[in-house]
Design a protein around this motif. Structure first.
Motif, PDB file in Angstrom:
ATOM      1  N   LEU A  83      -3.561 -43.213  18.857  1.00  0.00           N
ATOM      2  CA  LEU A  83      -2.148 -43.679  18.152  1.00  0.00           C
ATOM      3  C   LEU A  83      -2.215 -43.714  16.791  1.00  0.00           C
ATOM      4  N   ASN A  84      -2.135 -45.833  16.721  1.00  0.00           N
ATOM      5  CA  ASN A  84      -1.870 -46.246  15.546  1.00  0.00           C
ATOM      6  C   ASN A  84      -2.855 -45.674  14.894  1.00  0.00           C
ATOM      7  N   LEU A  85      -3.914 -45.195  14.638  1.00  0.00           N
ATOM      8  CA  LEU A  85      -5.168 -44.671  13.696  1.00  0.00           C
ATOM      9  C   LEU A  85      -4.328 -43.749  12.705  1.00  0.00           C
ATOM     10  N   SER A  86      -3.676 -42.896  13.759  1.00  0.00           N
ATOM     11  CA  SER A  86      -2.479 -42.084  13.018  1.00  0.00           C
ATOM     12  C   SER A  86      -2.015 -42.039  12.404  1.00  0.00           C
ATOM     13  N   VAL A  87      -0.857 -43.476  12.770  1.00  0.00           N
ATOM     14  CA  VAL A  87       0.278 -43.797  12.417  1.00  0.00           C
ATOM     15  C   VAL A  87      -0.594 -44.378  10.871  1.00  0.00           C
ATOM     16  N   ASN A  88      -1.153 -45.465  10.822  1.00  0.00           N
ATOM     17  CA  ASN A  88      -1.676 -45.844   9.502  1.00  0.00           C
ATOM     18  C   ASN A  88      -1.977 -44.224   9.006  1.00  0.00           C
ATOM     19  N   ASP A  89      -3.030 -43.807   8.831  1.00  0.00           N
ATOM     20  CA  ASP A  89      -3.117 -42.837   8.132  1.00  0.00           C
ATOM     21  C   ASP A  89      -2.112 -42.208   7.378  1.00  0.00           C
ATOM     22  N   THR A  90      -0.769 -41.943   8.012  1.00  0.00           N
ATOM     23  CA  THR A  90       0.284 -41.306   7.877  1.00  0.00           C
ATOM     24  C   THR A  90       1.027 -42.397   6.750  1.00  0.00           C
ATOM     25  N   LEU A  91       1.089 -43.350   6.976  1.00  0.00           N
ATOM     26  CA  LEU A  91       1.630 -44.449   6.080  1.00  0.00           C
ATOM     27  C   LEU A  91       1.222 -44.439   4.687  1.00  0.00           C
ATOM     28  N   LYS A  92      -0.224 -43.673   4.826  1.00  0.00           N
ATOM     29  CA  LYS A  92      -1.293 -44.192   3.394  1.00  0.00           C
ATOM     30  C   LYS A  92      -0.871 -43.132   2.152  1.00  0.00           C
ATOM     31  N   GLU A  93       0.284 -41.730   2.846  1.00  0.00           N
ATOM     32  CA  GLU A  93       0.854 -41.035   2.328  1.00  0.00           C
ATOM     33  C   GLU A  93       1.013 -41.677   1.211  1.00  0.00           C
ATOM     34  N   LYS A  94       1.089 -41.446  -0.644  1.00  0.00           N
ATOM     35  CA  LYS A  94       2.317 -41.766  -1.730  1.00  0.00           C
ATOM     36  C   LYS A  94       3.101 -42.706  -1.438  1.00  0.00           C
ATOM     37  N   ILE A  96       5.625 -42.542   0.772  1.00  0.00           N
ATOM     38  CA  ILE A  96       5.219 -44.345   1.812  1.00  0.00           C
ATOM     39  C   ILE A  96       4.353 -45.041   1.389  1.00  0.00           C
ATOM     40  N   GLU A  97       3.849 -45.052   1.459  1.00  0.00           N
ATOM     41  CA  GLU A  97       3.089 -46.600   0.711  1.00  0.00           C
ATOM     42  C   GLU A  97       3.446 -46.939  -0.309  1.00  0.00           C
ATOM     43  N   GLU A  98       4.333 -46.359  -1.566  1.00  0.00           N
ATOM     44  CA  GLU A  98       4.928 -46.982  -2.613  1.00  0.00           C
ATOM     45  C   GLU A  98       6.244 -48.403  -2.108  1.00  0.00           C
ATOM     46  N   LEU A  99       6.824 -47.248  -1.073  1.00  0.00           N
ATOM     47  CA  LEU A  99       7.901 -47.865   0.142  1.00  0.00           C
ATOM     48  C   LEU A  99       7.592 -49.030   0.326  1.00  0.00           C
ATOM     49  N   VAL A 100       6.452 -48.860   1.750  1.00  0.00           N
ATOM     50  CA  VAL A 100       6.066 -50.361   1.441  1.00  0.00           C
ATOM     51  C   VAL A 100       5.746 -51.066   0.843  1.00  0.00           C
ATOM     52  N   SER A 101       5.337 -50.751   0.422  1.00  0.00           N
ATOM     53  CA  SER A 101       4.816 -52.161  -0.764  1.00  0.00           C
ATOM     54  C   SER A 101       6.618 -52.682  -1.608  1.00  0.00           C
TER      55      SER A 101
END
Length: 299
Positions: A83-94, A96-101
């Motif tokens: 499940l954690n791997l799936s969530v990490n793949d989702t967080l790589k969406e452009k 979301i990744e910009e917001l997290v950065s």
């Protein structure tokens, strides 16, 4: 280190019990063969080599190979790791990744600058809130990502005030875009939780048995019985129905001890970190094993 936990169902009370079998250092290379040899030795010491239903571990190739190929056991990948791997793949969406950065940059700024942290603490007090430090996300600590976002949301207003009050120290501080204050219209399907959807689908399901299974009265009764609610405990259900399904009850006692995740082993590593701290750096390996065994199995 390699931690091995065992899980079984106590027949009298029909409760799930867990034990730490051992936590040993792996001094040699972490190959599948060496890992399998270590696991085999621990199981032989406990006399459970022929009682293993399945083994649960993370998705590491070496541990999977040790369980499936070297030991010949059934392997189940840890649900929480997957499940954690799936969530990490989702967080790589452009987007979301910009917001997290941006959020990471803001947290980093207040962690690296004592002046900025003092200003943030001051504004939190003025806002009537308890001063809280911002938490940085760490990939190996899954729940820290949620806490990281929660603390950022709580401090959003005060971080904006800090930036406005002193632009000299916050010139490189990332800016979060304001959201549209007008809430978007939502439909009932959008606000429905995943469990509501699950329970609605399960309500219309009526278990069906095969022709062969219906020849067995006990199995037929079990198949025709109602599906328990999601929040109910399956072990308690079997305990209450042991007289209705006496034979299936015996099978359930040997199968329902299977775990969905390897979290119990991860907790052992966390406990080891609490025991072996800066004030206990001279603890020997054997003493650490004994302390962990006593701590984990004393409850």
């Amino acid at each position: 280190m390699l931690a091995l936990t065992g899980h079984f169902i106590e027949e009298e009370e029909f409760n799930l019990k867990s034990l730490l079998l051992d936590c040993v250092p792996l001094l040699e290379s972490h190959t599948a063969k060496n890992i399998a040899e270590c696991i085999k030795q621990i199981c032989e010491e406990w006399g459970i080599s022929n009682k293993i239903l399945l083994a649960v571990s993370d998705n590491g190739a070496n541990i999977k190979c040790a369980i499936e190929r070297e030991l010949g056991w059934k392997h189940f990948s840890c649900y929480t790791h997957t499940l954690n791997l799936s969530v990490n793949d989702t967080l790589k969406e452009k987007n979301i990744e910009e917001l997290v950065s941006k959020i990471k940059g803001i947290v980093r700024h207040f962690k690296q600058s004592n002046f900025a942290w003092e200003k943030l603490k001051k504004f939190q007090v003025q806002a009537g809130a308890t001063p809280k430090r911002l938490l940085q996300e760490v990939p190996t600590r899954w729940n820290l990502y949620v806490l990281h976002d929660k603390t950022m949301c709580r401090a959003k207003g005060t971080t904006k005030q800090c930036n406005a009050q002193d632009s000299r120290h916050n010139a490189n501080l990332p800016q979060l875009q304001e959201e549209d204050p007008t809430p978007a219209p939502t439909t009932s399907s959008q606000t429905k939780s995943i469990w509501q959807d699950f329970e609605e689908k399960m309500q219309g399901i009526q278990p069906e048995g095969t022709a062969q299974s219906r020849a067995i009265v006990e199995v037929q009764r079990y198949y025709d019985d109602k599906i328990i609610a999601r929040t109910d405990c399956p072990l308690k259900w079997w305990r209450d129905h042991r007289s209705i399904y006496p034979n299936l009850y015996k099978i359930a006692a040997t199968k329902l001890n299977a775990m969905a995740s390897s979290v119990p082993c991860e907790r052992v590593f966390s406990a080891a970190g609490n025991i072996l701290n800066e004030r206990r750096t001279r603890l020997g390996t054997r003493k650490l094993q004994q302390l962990l065994f006593l701590q984990q199995n004393s409850l």
